[in-house]
Design a protein around this motif. Structure first.
Motif, PDB file in Angstrom:
ATOM      1  N   ASP A 137       0.847  -1.196   0.000  1.00 16.98           N
ATOM      2  CA  ASP A 137       0.000   0.000   0.000  1.00 16.98           C
ATOM      3  C   ASP A 137       0.881   1.243   0.000  1.00 16.98           C
ATOM      4  OD1 ASP A 137      -1.790   2.044   0.426  1.00 16.98           O
ATOM      5  OD2 ASP A 137      -2.903   1.005   2.013  1.00 16.98           O
ATOM      6  N   GLN A 138       1.068   1.835  -1.181  1.00 19.89           N
ATOM      7  CA  GLN A 138       1.967   2.979  -1.303  1.00 19.89           C
ATOM      8  C   GLN A 138       1.494   4.162  -0.479  1.00 19.89           C
ATOM      9  OE1 GLN A 138       2.577   5.503  -5.046  1.00 19.89           O
ATOM     10  NE2 GLN A 138       4.376   4.176  -5.075  1.00 19.89           N
ATOM     11  N   ASP A 139       0.197   4.428  -0.461  1.00 23.41           N
ATOM     12  CA  ASP A 139      -0.317   5.557   0.316  1.00 23.41           C
ATOM     13  C   ASP A 139       0.018   5.384   1.795  1.00 23.41           C
ATOM     14  OD1 ASP A 139      -1.377   6.799  -1.915  1.00 23.41           O
ATOM     15  OD2 ASP A 139      -3.323   5.819  -1.713  1.00 23.41           O
ATOM     16  N   PHE A 140      -0.061   4.161   2.274  1.00 24.04           N
ATOM     17  CA  PHE A 140       0.271   3.886   3.670  1.00 24.04           C
ATOM     18  C   PHE A 140       1.766   4.080   3.923  1.00 24.04           C
ATOM     19  CE2 PHE A 140       1.635   0.619   6.807  1.00 24.04           C
ATOM     20  CZ  PHE A 140       1.071   1.196   7.939  1.00 24.04           C
ATOM     21  N   LEU A 141       2.602   3.563   3.035  1.00 20.57           N
ATOM     22  CA  LEU A 141       4.051   3.654   3.211  1.00 20.57           C
ATOM     23  C   LEU A 141       4.557   5.086   3.161  1.00 20.57           C
ATOM     24  CD1 LEU A 141       5.229   0.604   1.062  1.00 20.57           C
ATOM     25  CD2 LEU A 141       5.218   0.783   3.552  1.00 20.57           C
ATOM     26  N   LEU A 142       3.810   5.965   2.504  1.00 15.20           N
ATOM     27  CA  LEU A 142       4.226   7.360   2.367  1.00 15.20           C
ATOM     28  C   LEU A 142       3.682   8.266   3.464  1.00 15.20           C
ATOM     29  CD1 LEU A 142       3.994   7.804  -1.510  1.00 15.20           C
ATOM     30  CD2 LEU A 142       6.038   7.456  -0.121  1.00 15.20           C
ATOM     31  N   GLU A 168       4.057   9.285   9.486  1.00 10.69           N
ATOM     32  CA  GLU A 168       4.440   8.457  10.626  1.00 10.69           C
ATOM     33  C   GLU A 168       5.438   7.361  10.257  1.00 10.69           C
ATOM     34  OE1 GLU A 168       0.018   9.550  11.205  1.00 10.69           O
ATOM     35  OE2 GLU A 168       1.402   9.091   9.577  1.00 10.69           O
ATOM     36  N   LEU A 169       5.579   7.066   8.968  1.00 13.93           N
ATOM     37  CA  LEU A 169       6.459   5.981   8.535  1.00 13.93           C
ATOM     38  C   LEU A 169       7.776   6.493   7.956  1.00 13.93           C
ATOM     39  CD1 LEU A 169       3.928   3.417   7.010  1.00 13.93           C
ATOM     40  CD2 LEU A 169       4.944   3.485   9.276  1.00 13.93           C
TER      41      LEU A 169
END
Length: 291
Positions: free
Chosen positions: A36-41, A44-45
């Protein structure tokens, strides 16, 4: 007959084995986190992205047996002599005095490109013929100018070299002389600079601007504070560096220690820079001749 293959391998399927092909068609919450690119970006990450930028080049270089490098820094703005000559002709045709002055300056500075190219060639020629314990790889910031020249010299010698490119507001494309398997790209300047020094057995600095000074003083600070092993720091170009840096003044003002002045060596040619590295590490004399 027993199938011995059953004695090997993990019991659980790998993340790659279970990677779905239609992830982007699913709601965000349902996607696997690592796809999940949106999550990885997410902000917080950031720490995880730091780690990924550290690990990707580190793992790749280890897999290829790259242990020792010579880092070559310098301006992205210095053209090759052939490009400088062509630019001067165009400037003269334009009849614009300012363009002619700038083109003549660039033509004069193009000898720095040639020195970096020659140094890349010397280092790589040695590594192509030496004992594996003495193998050295050229590493640059991966862009144009001095960076291109050093990678080009390594390519001229028939060897591989490394480029650590950076994402910039005005896109910096990697130069075409980097070995494709060693052409890395970074978002974070800090992680990129860490990779410059992780394997560096010498730091050679050609004339340059803010970025070059940042990289030079990062290396000097790491060595001065004991965060890095002491390695040769070599500046090419007495005429430039005697005006650009005055370590004696800093010493006399008490902001650096007297011995810090001896952290750098200034030379004028690629051959002199390479000779300093050869002497510092007592590289094989036979390999020195081959260069």
């Amino acid at each position: 007959m027993t199938d011995k293959s059953k004695l090997h391998g993990a019991n659980f399927p790998s993340a790659r084995d279970e990677l779905p092909s239609n992830q982007q068609d699913k709601p965000a919450a349902y996607r696997l986190a690592y796809t999940d690119q949106d999550f990885l970006l997410r902000e917080e990450l950031r720490g995880l992205r730091f780690h990924l930028e550290l690990q990707k080049p580190e793992m790749t270089l280890k897999e290829h047996g790259v242990e020792s490098t010579i880092v070559i820094f310098g301006s992205a703005r210095f053209p090759s002599p052939e490009d400088a000559d062509a630019a001067l002709l165009l400037a003269q045709d334009s009849g614009d005095p300012a363009k002619v002055r700038a083109a003549k300056r660039d033509q004069r500075n193009s000898h720095h490109y040639e020195q970096a190219r020659r140094l890349g060639e010397l280092i790589t020629a040695h590594s192509n013929n030496c004992d594996p314990n003495e193998q050295l790889y050229v590493v640059t910031g991966g862009g144009p100018g001095i960076m291109e020249a050093a990678n080009r010299g390594a390519s001229d010698a028939g060897g591989k070299s490394i480029g650590l490119n950076i994402v910039l507001p005005h896109e910096q494309d990697p130069n075409p002389y980097i070995s494709p398997e060693f052409c890395f790209r970074f978002h974070y300047f800090g992680i990129r600079k860490m990779h410059f020094m992780l394997r560096a057995k010498a730091v050679v600095v050609c004339p340059g601007g803010f970025g070059t000074f940042d990289e030079l003083f990062e290396a000097l600070t790491l060595i001065q504070t004991g965060k890095s092993k002491r390695v040769p720091v070599i500046l090419i170009g007495h005429e430039f560096w005697r005006q650009a840096i005055n370590l004696e003044f800093l010493r006399d003002e008490g902001v650096i220690s007297p011995e810090d002045v001896n952290m750098i060596n200034v030379v004028d040619t690629a051959e002199q820079a390479w000779q300093h590295i050869v002497d510092f590490y007592q590289l094989s004399p036979g390999e020195r001749i081959r260069c």
